[in-house]
Design an enzyme around this catalytic site. Structure first.
Site, PDB file in Angstrom:
ATOM      1  N   TYR A  64      -3.935  -1.075   0.856  1.00 41.35           N
ATOM      2  CA  TYR A  64      -4.778  -0.608  -0.378  1.00 41.35           C
ATOM      3  C   TYR A  64      -4.046  -1.242  -1.556  1.00 41.35           C
ATOM      4  CZ  TYR A  64      -8.989   1.958   0.833  1.00 41.35           C
ATOM      5  OH  TYR A  64     -10.192   2.257   1.055  1.00 41.35           O
ATOM      6  N   GLU A  66      -6.468  -1.475  -4.874  1.00 43.47           N
ATOM      7  CA  GLU A  66      -7.225  -1.528  -6.043  1.00 43.47           C
ATOM      8  C   GLU A  66      -6.677  -1.587  -7.405  1.00 43.47           C
ATOM      9  OE1 GLU A  66      -9.709   1.972  -5.813  1.00 43.47           O
ATOM     10  OE2 GLU A  66     -10.395   1.942  -3.754  1.00 43.47           O
TER      11      GLU A  66
END
Ligand code: DSN
Length: 478
Positions: A64, A66
């Site tokens: 991940y 972001e």
């Protein structure tokens, strides 16, 4: 990479997949076989390099990330930072842009990032600032209400769908058509070309916040200098969606007035069409919009796909090599050879030809709808897609056009002689197909009649045409 290395890499990958779900491994192998055998003329498709494909199948998929480079919402993103920064650097250098955002997962996503960046830049909205500071899921009903009220009724002027514009340029089936009050400019009914005076007139009347240029089925160049002047004359932000022709910009076939990057405030693209990269999107802009564009995730995008960003970095590095310019020029030469071959055989082409990578045949000249023509060609081993033509009497489903493009076959190495042979095959199928009837005997826009012997013979000739140009010649799956 040596031939051996490519074969070993793909064979080994399939063997590992086969150990878990053999049907998936079989489908992957079947896809390669199908792509090898078909005359692929879909204008938006291509064949990415083995290096690009291999850069996607790895543990970057598990991360991940972001946020953006150096400003992540997750720890441990140092290697994602490396590939994202590399992809952005290659994009900036390749296109001469001051900023590149390489996270969008697709062209629609890239356009959404651009729209929100422009809204945030141009519209004073406290609700928008609040939305950007939070996760979308954390916004309350009152936040959304304020956002809609404060942003409401912003205007977008884009190319109409049936003139070759794209769904994401403000049309109702797409969120852009719900976010914006939209109006479109079309093409001159006599020539099929963009009439810049009419665009200027529409801009003066409508006063859009965003003027969009770009297309998915317009076979000509667009003069972005003139479009920018029109945008400036009404205070609009000028956005170009170059998804279809990014490879022609990268390869310096479209320069000067026809290169969108120096003229537009913001440019979006996909990376998998003429640019020949992995499936994904990208945004280019100047420093004034960079900060807003970088808020794409989490504002409108889910977590970035680091494995795809790695593949974007590889493909963009490939596009910076001198041979990519040669490839881009051959795409256009091939499209022109295909157009000439079709015209010589009596086909009707929208605008009478092409100066980019695509050709739009008006198949009403053959007495067919686009749907009938698309299926008859498919039966004959020729993969195309139906497409509206300007003022299409058959609407967006059945259509009256067939869109064909040359990026994929050019990657395989086919040239002008093969394009002429392809024109002959297309003309043979279309001129020997007749409209069919429905169960009640009424004329049908979908049914058609084509002698199976013709389809078989054309299919065989199409396969013969491809034989000297093997796809992924170094990949032998055994
Ligand atoms: N679907 C793409 C095309 O075929 O042009 C555009 O989104």
């Amino acid at each position: 990479m040596s031939r051996n290395a490519e074969s070993t890499a793909f064979r080994s990958a399939l063997e590992v997949v086969r150990g878990v779900e053999p049907r998936v491994a079989d489908a992957i192998a079947a896809e390669l076989a199908d792509q090898r055998e078909s005359l692929k003329l879909i204008a938006s498709e291509n064949y990415a390099s083995p290096a690009t494909l291999l850069a996607m199948g790895n543990w970057f998929s598990d991360k991940y990330a972001e946020g953006t480079v150096g400003r992540r919402f997750y720890a441990g993103c140092q290697n994602v930072d490396t590939v994202e920064a590399l992809a952005a650097e290659h994009a900036r250098e390749l296109f001469g842009a001051s900023h590149a955002y390489v996270q969008p997962h697709s062209g629609i996503d890239a356009n959404l990032v651009a729209f929100w960046a422009v809204l945030a830049d141009r519209v004073e909205s406290p609700a928008l600032r609040r939305a950007q500071a939070r996760q979308v899921n954390d916004l309350t009903e009152a936040d959304w209400f304020a956002l809609r009220r404060e942003l409401g009724n912003q205007r977008m002027l884009g190319m109409s769908l049936d003139a070759g514009g794209h769904l994401t340029h403000g049309f109702r089936p797409n969120i852009s058509g719900k976010m914006f009050d939209q109006r479109s400019y079309g093409t001159d009914p006599a020539t099929g070309l963009i009439d810049y005076d009419r665009v200027a007139e529409a801009a003066r009347e409508f006063k859009p916040l965003i003027l969009v240029a770009g297309y998915s089925a317009y076979p000509r160049k667009v003069n972005f200098r003139i479009m920018r002047e029109i945008a400036d004359s009404v205070g609009a932000t000028f956005m170009v969606d170059m998804a279809h022709f990014a490879g022609l910009v990268a390869g310096k076939v479209f320069t000067g007035d026809f290169d969108p990057v120096p003229h537009a405030h913001i440019v979006t693209t996909t990376t998998h069409k003429s640019l020949r990269g992995p499936r994904g999107g990208m945004v280019l802009c100047g420093p004034e919009l960079a900060d807003q564009v970088d808020r794409g995730c989490p504002m409108v995008l889910g977590g970035p796909l680091p494995h795809v960003m790695a593949a974007k970095a590889v493909a963009l590095a490939e596009a910076r090599r001198p041979d990519f310019a040669d490839y881009a020029q051959r795409i256009v030469d091939n499209a022109q050879a295909l157009a000439d071959g079709l015209l010589r055989r009596g086909a009707t082409l929208v605008t009478g030809g092409t100066d980019n990578h695509l050709v739009l045949i008006d198949v009403s000249g053959y007495g067919l709808t686009g749907r009938q023509a698309e299926q008859a060609l498919l039966d004959s081993g020729i993969v195309t897609n139906r497409n509206s033509v300007p003022q299409d009497p058959n609407g967006a489903w059945y259509t009256s056009g067939i869109r064909i493009g040359t990026p994929a076959l050019t990657t395989r190495g086919l040239g002008a002689a093969e394009m002429d042979a392809t024109a002959e095959l297309i003309h043979t199928v279309l001129s020997q197909t007749t409209p069919g009837t429905g169960p009640d005997g009424a004329p049908s826009k979908a049914k058609y009649v084509l002698d199976p012997a013709v389809a078989e013979s054309v299919g065989k000739q199409a396969a013969d045409l491809l034989t000297p140009f093997p796809l992924y010649p170094a990949v032998d799956l055994g």
